[in-house]
Motif scaffolding. Structure first.
Motif, mmCIF file in Angstrom:
data_model
loop_
_atom_site.group_PDB
_atom_site.id
_atom_site.type_symbol
_atom_site.label_atom_id
_atom_site.label_comp_id
_atom_site.label_asym_id
_atom_site.label_seq_id
_atom_site.Cartn_x
_atom_site.Cartn_y
_atom_site.Cartn_z
ATOM 1 N N LYS A 44 -15.491 -4.740 -15.191
ATOM 2 C CA LYS A 44 -15.730 -4.649 -13.748
ATOM 3 C C LYS A 44 -14.465 -4.391 -12.918
ATOM 4 O O LYS A 44 -14.464 -3.508 -12.050
ATOM 5 C CB LYS A 44 -16.461 -5.904 -13.269
ATOM 6 C CG LYS A 44 -16.998 -5.755 -11.870
ATOM 7 C CD LYS A 44 -17.976 -6.861 -11.524
ATOM 8 C CE LYS A 44 -18.575 -6.642 -10.160
ATOM 9 N NZ LYS A 44 -17.624 -6.694 -9.074
ATOM 10 N N PRO A 45 -13.351 -5.147 -13.174
ATOM 11 C CA PRO A 45 -12.169 -4.909 -12.338
ATOM 12 C C PRO A 45 -11.679 -3.456 -12.394
ATOM 13 O O PRO A 45 -11.235 -2.911 -11.386
ATOM 14 C CB PRO A 45 -11.104 -5.830 -12.941
ATOM 15 C CG PRO A 45 -11.848 -6.825 -13.734
ATOM 16 C CD PRO A 45 -13.138 -6.209 -14.146
ATOM 17 N N PHE A 46 -11.804 -2.819 -13.571
ATOM 18 C CA PHE A 46 -11.359 -1.416 -13.671
ATOM 19 C C PHE A 46 -12.284 -0.520 -12.847
ATOM 20 O O PHE A 46 -11.840 0.395 -12.165
ATOM 21 C CB PHE A 46 -11.324 -0.964 -15.135
ATOM 22 C CG PHE A 46 -10.248 -1.650 -15.918
ATOM 23 C CD1 PHE A 46 -8.921 -1.234 -15.810
ATOM 24 C CD2 PHE A 46 -10.545 -2.734 -16.734
ATOM 25 C CE1 PHE A 46 -7.911 -1.882 -16.516
ATOM 26 C CE2 PHE A 46 -9.548 -3.389 -17.445
ATOM 27 C CZ PHE A 46 -8.227 -2.974 -17.331
ATOM 28 N N GLY A 47 -13.582 -0.806 -12.934
ATOM 29 C CA GLY A 47 -14.551 -0.048 -12.134
ATOM 30 C C GLY A 47 -14.292 -0.255 -10.660
ATOM 31 O O GLY A 47 -14.272 0.702 -9.864
ATOM 32 N N ASP A 48 -14.044 -1.517 -10.270
ATOM 33 C CA ASP A 48 -13.785 -1.810 -8.856
ATOM 34 C C ASP A 48 -12.512 -1.119 -8.375
ATOM 35 O O ASP A 48 -12.443 -0.632 -7.251
ATOM 36 C CB ASP A 48 -13.655 -3.325 -8.642
ATOM 37 C CG ASP A 48 -15.019 -4.002 -8.712
ATOM 38 O OD1 ASP A 48 -16.038 -3.288 -8.640
ATOM 39 O OD2 ASP A 48 -15.075 -5.246 -8.852
ATOM 40 N N ALA A 49 -11.498 -1.094 -9.271
ATOM 41 C CA ALA A 49 -10.238 -0.443 -8.883
ATOM 42 C C ALA A 49 -10.493 1.032 -8.597
ATOM 43 O O ALA A 49 -9.980 1.599 -7.621
ATOM 44 C CB ALA A 49 -9.208 -0.585 -10.000
ATOM 45 N N PHE A 50 -11.344 1.672 -9.417
ATOM 46 C CA PHE A 50 -11.669 3.088 -9.200
ATOM 47 C C PHE A 50 -12.400 3.256 -7.858
ATOM 48 O O PHE A 50 -12.066 4.142 -7.062
ATOM 49 C CB PHE A 50 -12.537 3.592 -10.360
ATOM 50 C CG PHE A 50 -13.106 4.956 -10.145
ATOM 51 C CD1 PHE A 50 -12.268 6.052 -9.972
ATOM 52 C CD2 PHE A 50 -14.481 5.158 -10.096
ATOM 53 C CE1 PHE A 50 -12.787 7.328 -9.767
ATOM 54 C CE2 PHE A 50 -15.009 6.423 -9.895
ATOM 55 C CZ PHE A 50 -14.159 7.502 -9.725
ATOM 56 N N ILE A 51 -13.371 2.367 -7.608
ATOM 57 C CA ILE A 51 -14.105 2.472 -6.336
ATOM 58 C C ILE A 51 -13.144 2.280 -5.158
ATOM 59 O O ILE A 51 -13.192 3.023 -4.175
ATOM 60 C CB ILE A 51 -15.259 1.445 -6.278
ATOM 61 C CG1 ILE A 51 -16.285 1.792 -7.358
ATOM 62 C CG2 ILE A 51 -15.916 1.441 -4.907
ATOM 63 C CD1 ILE A 51 -17.544 0.977 -7.319
ATOM 64 N N ASN A 52 -12.226 1.305 -5.275
ATOM 65 C CA ASN A 52 -11.267 1.112 -4.180
ATOM 66 C C ASN A 52 -10.416 2.358 -3.968
ATOM 67 O O ASN A 52 -10.182 2.773 -2.833
ATOM 68 C CB ASN A 52 -10.325 -0.063 -4.496
ATOM 69 C CG ASN A 52 -11.008 -1.385 -4.252
ATOM 70 O OD1 ASN A 52 -12.195 -1.429 -3.929
ATOM 71 N ND2 ASN A 52 -10.288 -2.472 -4.419
ATOM 72 N N LEU A 53 -9.968 2.958 -5.077
ATOM 73 C CA LEU A 53 -9.116 4.149 -4.970
ATOM 74 C C LEU A 53 -9.827 5.277 -4.230
ATOM 75 O O LEU A 53 -9.252 5.906 -3.339
ATOM 76 C CB LEU A 53 -8.761 4.661 -6.373
ATOM 77 C CG LEU A 53 -7.502 4.138 -7.031
ATOM 78 C CD1 LEU A 53 -7.373 4.721 -8.429
ATOM 79 C CD2 LEU A 53 -6.282 4.497 -6.202
ATOM 80 N N ILE A 54 -11.108 5.519 -4.583
ATOM 81 C CA ILE A 54 -11.775 6.648 -3.925
ATOM 82 C C ILE A 54 -12.194 6.281 -2.499
ATOM 83 O O ILE A 54 -12.143 7.108 -1.607
ATOM 84 C CB ILE A 54 -12.956 7.231 -4.754
ATOM 85 C CG1 ILE A 54 -13.949 6.176 -5.153
ATOM 86 C CG2 ILE A 54 -12.464 7.993 -5.939
ATOM 87 C CD1 ILE A 54 -15.126 6.746 -5.940
ATOM 88 N N LYS A 55 -12.520 4.994 -2.282
ATOM 89 C CA LYS A 55 -12.856 4.601 -0.908
ATOM 90 C C LYS A 55 -11.638 4.735 0.005
ATOM 91 O O LYS A 55 -11.755 5.051 1.181
ATOM 92 C CB LYS A 55 -13.312 3.148 -0.887
ATOM 93 C CG LYS A 55 -14.787 2.961 -1.152
ATOM 94 C CD LYS A 55 -15.136 1.552 -0.764
ATOM 95 C CE LYS A 55 -16.556 1.195 -1.014
ATOM 96 N NZ LYS A 55 -16.734 -0.265 -1.028
ATOM 97 N N MET A 56 -10.461 4.486 -0.590
ATOM 98 C CA MET A 56 -9.221 4.572 0.166
ATOM 99 C C MET A 56 -9.049 5.961 0.785
ATOM 100 O O MET A 56 -8.458 6.131 1.845
ATOM 101 C CB MET A 56 -8.073 4.285 -0.808
ATOM 102 C CG MET A 56 -6.684 4.552 -0.329
ATOM 103 S SD MET A 56 -5.539 4.242 -1.691
ATOM 104 C CE MET A 56 -5.475 5.852 -2.468
#
Ligand code: ASP
Length: 437
Positions: A44-56
Motif C-alpha cells: 500500500k505505501p508504494f501505491g500511495d506514494a505513486f498516487i501522491n506523486l501524480i496528484k502532486m
C-alpha cells in the motif's frame, strides 16, 4: 536498465498491472487470507506514494498548460466554441452511457433474487456513518445549480489550488490567460514564463509517468491481496453487468465517435490511451489520472495543447460516463432486490438525474456510490432501504470503481479527440503513428 526504457510505456504499465494481480492473488490464495492482508500493508505505501506523486502534478499541470493553451489559441472567444462543443458531446455520451446501464441491468437483472436480509447491523451502521461524512443534504435542482455555478468562481484562487478544486482552477486560469493577452506588451514576460513553466511541468509529468508500472503493480497487488476475488462470489452479476456495460460503451459509443464522427481508426485510439486507462483502473480516480490522460492525449494521439489542457480537466470533473452508467445499474439493482416496479418515467428520471449528478462531482474514489443516494431517492427508495442497498455494495465498491474510472477517463479522451478534430487541433500523423511512447 536501457532495455527497460526501450519497451513502450503502455506495455510496461500492462506488465505491472498483470504482475500485481498475479502476485496479489498468489499471496491471497497461496499463504492464506490473514497473512495476505498483512502482506498487503507492505504494498500500500508504494501505491500511495505513486498516487501522491501524480496528484502532486494535477494543480500545476492544469494551471500552467491551460494558460499556455489559451495563449496558444490566440483568440479567447474560441474557448466558447471549444467548451460548448465539449460540454454538448460530454452530455450526449453520458446519456448514452446511462441508457446502456439501464439496458444491461434490465437484461441481466443483477438484483433479482438478491437477499438483502443478510446485511448485518454493523454494515448498516458503518455505511450510515460514511454517508453522513460524505454526502451533502439533498437540495432542489435550482439550488444545486446555483451552488455549482458559485463554486466554480473561486473567491480565493490560491485556496482553490490548495484544495485541488479543478473547476475553480480552470475558471481562474482562463481569466488569467485573458488578462495576460489584454495586457499586450506588458503581459509578454509572464506569457513566456507560463509557456516555459508548462513545458517544464509536462516534462516532469513524463518523468513521473515512468514510475507508473511500479505504482500500478503496488496498487493491484495491494487490492488483490487485501480483497481477493470475494467480489466475484458476492456480487458476481452486478460486477459482470458493470464491466460488460462499460466495455460496450467504450467499444460502441466511443467507437462510433472515433470511427464514424471523426473518420479515424479506432486501434490507435485504444492503444494510445492504455496507460491512462491502467492508471485510472488502479487509482480509481480520474482527477489523479489527469496528468497521465493529458500526456497520452498530447503525445500519443496528437491532440493539441489548447484542447487537451482545457477539455480534459473539464472532463475529469463533469464527464463521468462510467459513473453515470453505474447509477442506471444501481437503480435497477435496488428496484429488483427490493421489489420496486419501475415505469418508463422512472427510467427517464434516472437517466436525467444520473447525467446531472455525474456532472457536479469530482473524479475521486467511490464518488459514484455516494451519488447513488440521489439516484435511489428519485425512484422512491426509502432512506432505510437505501442504506441497506449501499451497505451491500460498499465493501466491493473498489472493484466496480476501477472500471467506472477507466471508462470515465476513456470518455474524456474520446471527446477531446473529437473536439480537437473539429477545431483543427488534431495532428493525424501523431495519431496514426505506429509507435506511441
Ligand atoms: N472514481 C470515479 C472517478 O474518479 C468516480 C466514481 O466513483 O464513479 O472517475
Amino acid at each position: 536498465m536501457g532495455w527497460w526504457f526501450k519497451i513502450d510505456l503502455w506495455k510496461r504499465v500492462m506488465l505491472g498491472l498483470s504482475l500485481g494481480l498475479l502476485v496479489g492473488a498468489g499471496l491471497r490464495y497461496g499463504i492464506g487470507t490473514e497473512t495476505a492482508v498483512t502482506a498487503s500493508g507492505y504494498f500500500k505505501p508504494f501505491g500511495d506514494a505513486f498516487i501522491n506523486l501524480i496528484k502532486m502534478l494535477v494543480v500545476p499541470l492544469i494551471f500552467t498548460t491551460l494558460i499556455s493553451g489559451v495563449l496558444a489559441m490566440g483568440d479567447p472567444s474560441r474557448l466558447g466554441s471549444l467548451g460548448g462543443r465539449a460540454i454538448a458531446i460530454y452530455m450526449i455520451t453520458t446519456l448514452i452511457a446511462v441508457s446502456i446501464g439501464l439496458i444491461i441491468g434490465t437484461i441481466l437483472q443483477p438484483g433479482a433474487g438478491f437477499d438483502v436480509s443478510g446485511v448485518t447491523l454493523a454494515d448498516i451502521e458503518s455505511t450510515r456513518a460514511t454517508l453522513e461524512a460524505n454526502v451533502a443534504e439533498p437540495v432542489g435542482v435550482f439550488e444545486q445549480l446555483t451552488r455549482t455555478i458559485l463554486a466554480i468562481i473561486p473567491t480565493n484562487p490560491v485556496a482553490a489550488m490548495a484544495e485541488g478544486d479543478v473547476l475553480a482552477i480552470i475558471f481562474f486560469a482562463i481569466l488569467f490567460a485573458v488578462g495576460i493577452m489584454l495586457a499586450g506588451e506588458a503581459g509578454k514576460p509572464i506569457a513566456v514564463a507560463m509557456n516555459s513553466a508548462a513545458d517544464a511541468v509536462m516534462r516532469l509529468t513524463l518523468l513521473i509517468m515512468e514510475t507508473a508500472p511500479f505504482g500500478v503493480f503496488a496498487l493491484m497487488a495491494w487490492i488483490m491481496s487485501s480483497q481477493g476475488l470475494s467480489i466475484l462470489s458476492n456480487l458476481l452479476l452486478m460486477t459482470a453487468a458493470l464491466y460488460l456495460a462499460c466495455g460496450l460503451h467504450i467499444l460502441l459509443t466511443y467507437g462510433m465517435l472515433i470511427k464514424i464522427v471523426n473518420r479515424l481508426p479506432m486501434f490507435p485510439f485504444l492503444r494510445g490511451i492504455v496507460d491512462a486507462q491502467m492508471v485510472a483502473f488502479s487509482t480509481a480516480s480520474s482527477n489523479a489520472t489527469l496528468p497521465m490522460t493529458i500526456s497520452c492525449a498530447t503525445k500519443n494521439l496528437g491532440i493539441g495543447k489548447p484542447v487537451a489542457s482545457s477539455v480534459l480537466p473539464l472532463g475529469a470533473t463533469i464527464n463521468m460516463d462510467g459513473t453515470a452508467l453505474y447509477q442506471g445499474l444501481i437503480a435497477l439493482f435496488a428496484a429488483q432486490a427490493l421489489g420496486i416496479e419501475l415505469g418508463a418515467s422512472d427510467y427517464v428520471l434516472v437517466a436525467m438525474m444520473a447525467t446531472l449528478v455525474s456532472i457536479g462531482s469530482a473524479g475521486i474514489p467511490s464518488v459514484g456510490l455516494f451519488l447513488a443516494t440521489t439516484t435511489l431517492g428519485v425512484i422512491g427508495v426509502q432512506p432505510d432501504n437505501m442504506i441497506i442497498i449501499l451497505a451491500v455494495l460498499f465493501p466491493f465498491d473498489r472493484v466496480l470503481d476501477m472500471m467506472r474510472t477507466l471508462t470515465n477517463v476513456s470518455g474524456d479522451v474520446a471527446v477531446a479527440t473529437t473536439v480537437a478534430n473539429y477545431e483543427g487541433e488534431l495532428d493525424e500523423d501523431i495519431y496514426r503513428a505506429p509507435d506511441p511512447i
